[in-house]
Enzyme design. Sequence first.
Site, mmCIF file in Angstrom:
data_model
loop_
_atom_site.group_PDB
_atom_site.id
_atom_site.type_symbol
_atom_site.label_atom_id
_atom_site.label_comp_id
_atom_site.label_asym_id
_atom_site.label_seq_id
_atom_site.Cartn_x
_atom_site.Cartn_y
_atom_site.Cartn_z
ATOM 1 N N TRP A 148 -1.351 -5.594 0.075
ATOM 2 C CA TRP A 148 -0.633 -5.596 1.163
ATOM 3 C C TRP A 148 1.074 -5.740 0.817
ATOM 4 C CZ3 TRP A 148 -3.271 -6.597 6.071
ATOM 5 C CH2 TRP A 148 -2.563 -6.651 7.134
ATOM 6 N N ARG A 199 2.849 -5.290 -1.443
ATOM 7 C CA ARG A 199 3.594 -4.130 -2.301
ATOM 8 C C ARG A 199 4.441 -3.346 -1.117
ATOM 9 N NH1 ARG A 199 2.353 -2.457 -6.866
ATOM 10 N NH2 ARG A 199 4.553 -2.018 -6.710
ATOM 11 N N ARG A 201 1.141 -24.562 -2.056
ATOM 12 C CA ARG A 201 1.939 -25.671 -3.017
ATOM 13 C C ARG A 201 2.133 -26.961 -2.042
ATOM 14 N NH1 ARG A 201 7.954 -24.434 -5.245
ATOM 15 N NH2 ARG A 201 7.506 -26.201 -6.098
ATOM 16 N N LEU A 253 8.461 -0.051 13.260
ATOM 17 C CA LEU A 253 7.528 0.878 13.569
ATOM 18 C C LEU A 253 7.582 1.998 12.271
ATOM 19 C CD1 LEU A 253 5.372 2.164 15.397
ATOM 20 C CD2 LEU A 253 7.023 3.227 16.670
ATOM 21 N N HIS A 254 8.604 2.343 11.937
ATOM 22 C CA HIS A 254 8.821 3.402 10.862
ATOM 23 C C HIS A 254 7.999 2.947 9.456
ATOM 24 C CE1 HIS A 254 10.038 6.201 7.947
ATOM 25 N NE2 HIS A 254 10.685 5.288 7.124
ATOM 26 N N HIS A 258 4.392 3.964 7.680
ATOM 27 C CA HIS A 258 4.205 4.475 6.146
ATOM 28 C C HIS A 258 3.162 3.284 5.551
ATOM 29 C CE1 HIS A 258 5.596 5.709 2.344
ATOM 30 N NE2 HIS A 258 5.513 4.293 1.846
ATOM 31 N N ARG A 264 -2.819 2.971 3.914
ATOM 32 C CA ARG A 264 -3.760 2.032 4.139
ATOM 33 C C ARG A 264 -4.936 2.328 5.065
ATOM 34 N NH1 ARG A 264 -3.041 0.411 -0.856
ATOM 35 N NH2 ARG A 264 -0.839 -0.550 -1.115
#
EC number: 2.1.1.148
Lengths: 303, 303, 303, 303
Positions: free
Chosen positions: D110, D112, D124, D213-214, D218, D223
Amino acid sequence: MPVTPEQQAEIDAQRAMRHQTARATVPGMEAHLYEAKPVLDHGFIRVIDYMGDDNAITQAARVSYGKGTKSVQNDEGLIRYLMRHWHSTPFEMCEIKLHVKLPVFVARQWIRHRTANVNEYSARYSILDREFYIPAPEHLAAQSVINNQGRGEALQGDEAARVLEFLKADSNRAYDHYEEMISEDGQQGLARELARMNLPANIYTQWYWKVDLHNLFHFLRLRADSHAQYEIRVYADAICDVVKDWVPFAYGAFEDYRMGGAQLSGRGVECLRRMLSGEEVTQETSGMSKGEWREFMAIAKPN
Amino acid sequence: MPVTPEQQAEIDAQRAMRHQTARATVPGMEAHLYEAKPVLDHGFIRVIDYMGDDNAITQAARVSYGKGTKSVQNDEGLIRYLMRHWHSTPFEMCEIKLHVKLPVFVARQWIRHRTANVNEYSARYSILDREFYIPAPEHLAAQSVINNQGRGEALQGDEAARVLEFLKADSNRAYDHYEEMISEDGQQGLARELARMNLPANIYTQWYWKVDLHNLFHFLRLRADSHAQYEIRVYADAICDVVKDWVPFAYGAFEDYRMGGAQLSGRGVECLRRMLSGEEVTQETSGMSKGEWREFMAIAKPN
Amino acid sequence: MPVTPEQQAEIDAQRAMRHQTARATVPGMEAHLYEAKPVLDHGFIRVIDYMGDDNAITQAARVSYGKGTKSVQNDEGLIRYLMRHWHSTPFEMCEIKLHVKLPVFVARQWIRHRTANVNEYSARYSILDREFYIPAPEHLAAQSVINNQGRGEALQGDEAARVLEFLKADSNRAYDHYEEMISEDGQQGLARELARMNLPANIYTQWYWKVDLHNLFHFLRLRADSHAQYEIRVYADAICDVVKDWVPFAYGAFEDYRMGGAQLSGRGVECLRRMLSGEEVTQETSGMSKGEWREFMAIAKPN
Amino acid sequence: MPVTPEQQAEIDAQRAMRHQTARATVPGMEAHLYEAKPVLDHGFIRVIDYMGDDNAITQAARVSYGKGTKSVQNDEGLIRYLMRHWHSTPFEMCEIKLHVKLPVFVARQWIRHRTANVNEYSARYSILDREFYIPAPEHLAAQSVINNQGRGEALQGDEAARVLEFLKADSNRAYDHYEEMISEDGQQGLARELARMNLPANIYTQWYWKVDLHNLFHFLRLRADSHAQYEIRVYADAICDVVKDWVPFAYGAFEDYRMGGAQLSGRGVECLRRMLSGEEVTQETSGMSKGEWREFMAIAKPN
């Protein structure tokens, strides 16, 4: 030993290449090209390519037609000026590409820096190697007692031994089962994209990572810092050693203004002026919280 | 003549440099380095630097240690596969840096592409030159009568002459006044950052522009397209001529899958299948609007 | 008067809307919504939408399921901590959308901030209005004599009058010719995408601009700064007035740590410590250049 | 059950809030706000906030002062036009913020997608919960025999049981050891930032994720596609269900032009035209490779 003999041979073949180019070329970087610089127990960084040098920064700042008639000294002065005044675009005119081998939990921190290009080894497509990060004893640190997000002293004796045993045994068992699950020997074989989920976060992955110098400095400021987790800091330190040879003026300015410098708040500036005019200032009269005052005094009057 | 003799001498000095490098080097690009390729009446593009080649794309896609033992033919096949399946990160591993001289109204379109690094000549700091874009007669086009955002036939006769006269006279008068306003001869002299606002959008500016190959292809797809404004398209075309020599496999795949290809909607795919099975399909039976149908037929059955 | 009566009526209609929402809502921002805040002679900023509030920042930092049981005071402390330690991602969780009307030369500076979303009014498609920025007499400044990139005193007497006359006459003449060129009355009419190039950089354009709070703070730090050009600074100031009411804790931390704060170099920190321990330090013994020393003393001991 | 009763109570409290706003508001989205939509065995997506609606897209495209006098039908037509012609900036004017709980190996894919804002739960600083993704039997798939990066049939009988046993036992043992290592009961306790590396990639993490939204489209195109790994596809599908109610026109255009559409290469367009003019075209006469031809025929003539 982070690379196999076959990989070393491929690296050596690339290191032996010699092409003629009219592009900006930095002899100090040519010496680093392709070489695997070891980091942690199985990791490395390798410089795959670079674009630009110190002069490319000032050339872009001046939008010039050639190298410019300006002296080298002027280049250094201009670079320091640009760094001091937070000009970012001239530094973006240099670019570096690295091949990095690193544990997955380090990769997960690293990828948070979004302004970079990444190609990671695909565990959907390929099979990962049996290589896990096991900390050296002196880096097997306890949870910090003063900082929720940090580490304290190294673990001692039995506790250290027990932790190392857990890390080694669990890694190896997980990998054994990974291999068994994907094996197609006498069975269907689980999809690689599923089997990988059994592997712990200390397994090594690798990627090609490309970034411009401005964003690299931002990465280094955060990750070569003493508050960064040790396991990513050693990668940042290894990159610093290379950048130093690539763009010495820019790296010098970065060290002075970013790594070695300090940020004061408006309240901090005011306290400082009062102190310089001879006034005694305490946390109570500073207008700062205890945490802010402690950080301020570490800058102004470290013991 | 877009560059002065002094600038040409600086360019020639850079073109004559020869360094040894172990980096990926493309002879075809070396020949282009630094040279000012004329665009429009006073503009140009110049390649200042480049990183990577076709092999750098597949190397990153494979996260490999060397050039790989794969054949050149495999490289081309893999590059076509990556382009077809919209893999973007391997193409990001190549980078190019250009010096561009262009009219301000073109620069304003260009800068909309945000994923790039830019250093523009500063009119706050420096004085702009008296150079304006005046269209050649054949590019002095009328407003399109069928498309609100386009142009039609070239203007004719008196109208063309009148327009050229306006453009030339207004540019020159604006520049005369710009010079008079900033002059410090017998007066204070207006700040450059203010005086520049009198200059029209056909004045030339220049910048260093650095971008990765993936984002460059995105730019070229939109700006080398027949719907782009002529004055930016000629810059895109000039860049295409260079990219072709830099990464021939990637450029070939780009031409086939992006520039020469077509995007069909779900409705378009359905109509196509009906037509291929012998059915007569019309706009009325297609489920598409008139605009969509016209665009669909331009793909399927151009006259 | 930056908006027409028709535009004002549209704005009033939007201001009168009332919807029920369970989203984070800030009464102080609701009062600003849609209203045109005048900037310069014909410009404005209008808040079109916003997402999040101070609590949204801490909520994201804690990855929490609700507003959290933490007190408002804790929210402020955490926000100050995040700002002080350069944590950027929690501030990215707030977003604002503005409609801005501004001169083209200001738009050209503004657009350099790439991490934002922009839709600009299209002069390829539409016809621009006859609205130009003409500076008020007190902002008609001379070129600075100490700083190549700045302005000095306001122009006086005849010179000021002459400059104003140039700006007004050239703008109007350029617009007259723009209108004549695109006119389709008895002629073909030049394409709008070409005619616009006759218009000077003080013409007004407008756009929708959407940005997250982290990147907005970065914009404000550079553009609400005293070194920024006056004509963009007034836009930044107008935005500050709105942000103050939107996220008061975050804005307070930004003012203290960014706008009111100072960045010291490593050499600066060292000098500071020497001065605080009673040593007399001069530029000669500081290790700094004259420019650096001047900037350092402006922080430490302003007169 | 992905949320605890305490978390559900916090969610319910937020769902019950009611504020008055003049911002664009979508009743269908209000109904989704804050609710945890289950995904996989312990994961979810929750809508935390949204900005804009279908009208906000056309408003930005027109740079308008109000909602515009255009009819709803015109809005849909314009949105379809913008999508068809790859206009991206108007879609960037809508923004959504999600809280997502997901396995680490899904999070790694995700992340990426770089053009988004992310705050992840920090291992941590905090202690992770004992929650692991264990696939349902029907999703325990074998490696594909035709595609290196995919999965085939579900595993059968003993093999399936053995895999499930490995995944469960290894997860639990790793977590037991994680707890033992960080315990401060009678020992120093290993730093959390180190202990986490023993945990496998099927452990759940969570983050706040904000995207326009754009860029969301994508993400969804890649996905929610049939080639995406099942475990991320179910998250994309859950997001699609929400977006459909948020911006129905934009989502409809996205479905038609992106999800349901097809991209043809230049060679593909040429073959298509030959086929439509009655010519018999085969792979041999198409100029395409076998892979390209197979993909082309799947579009043109699926069986």
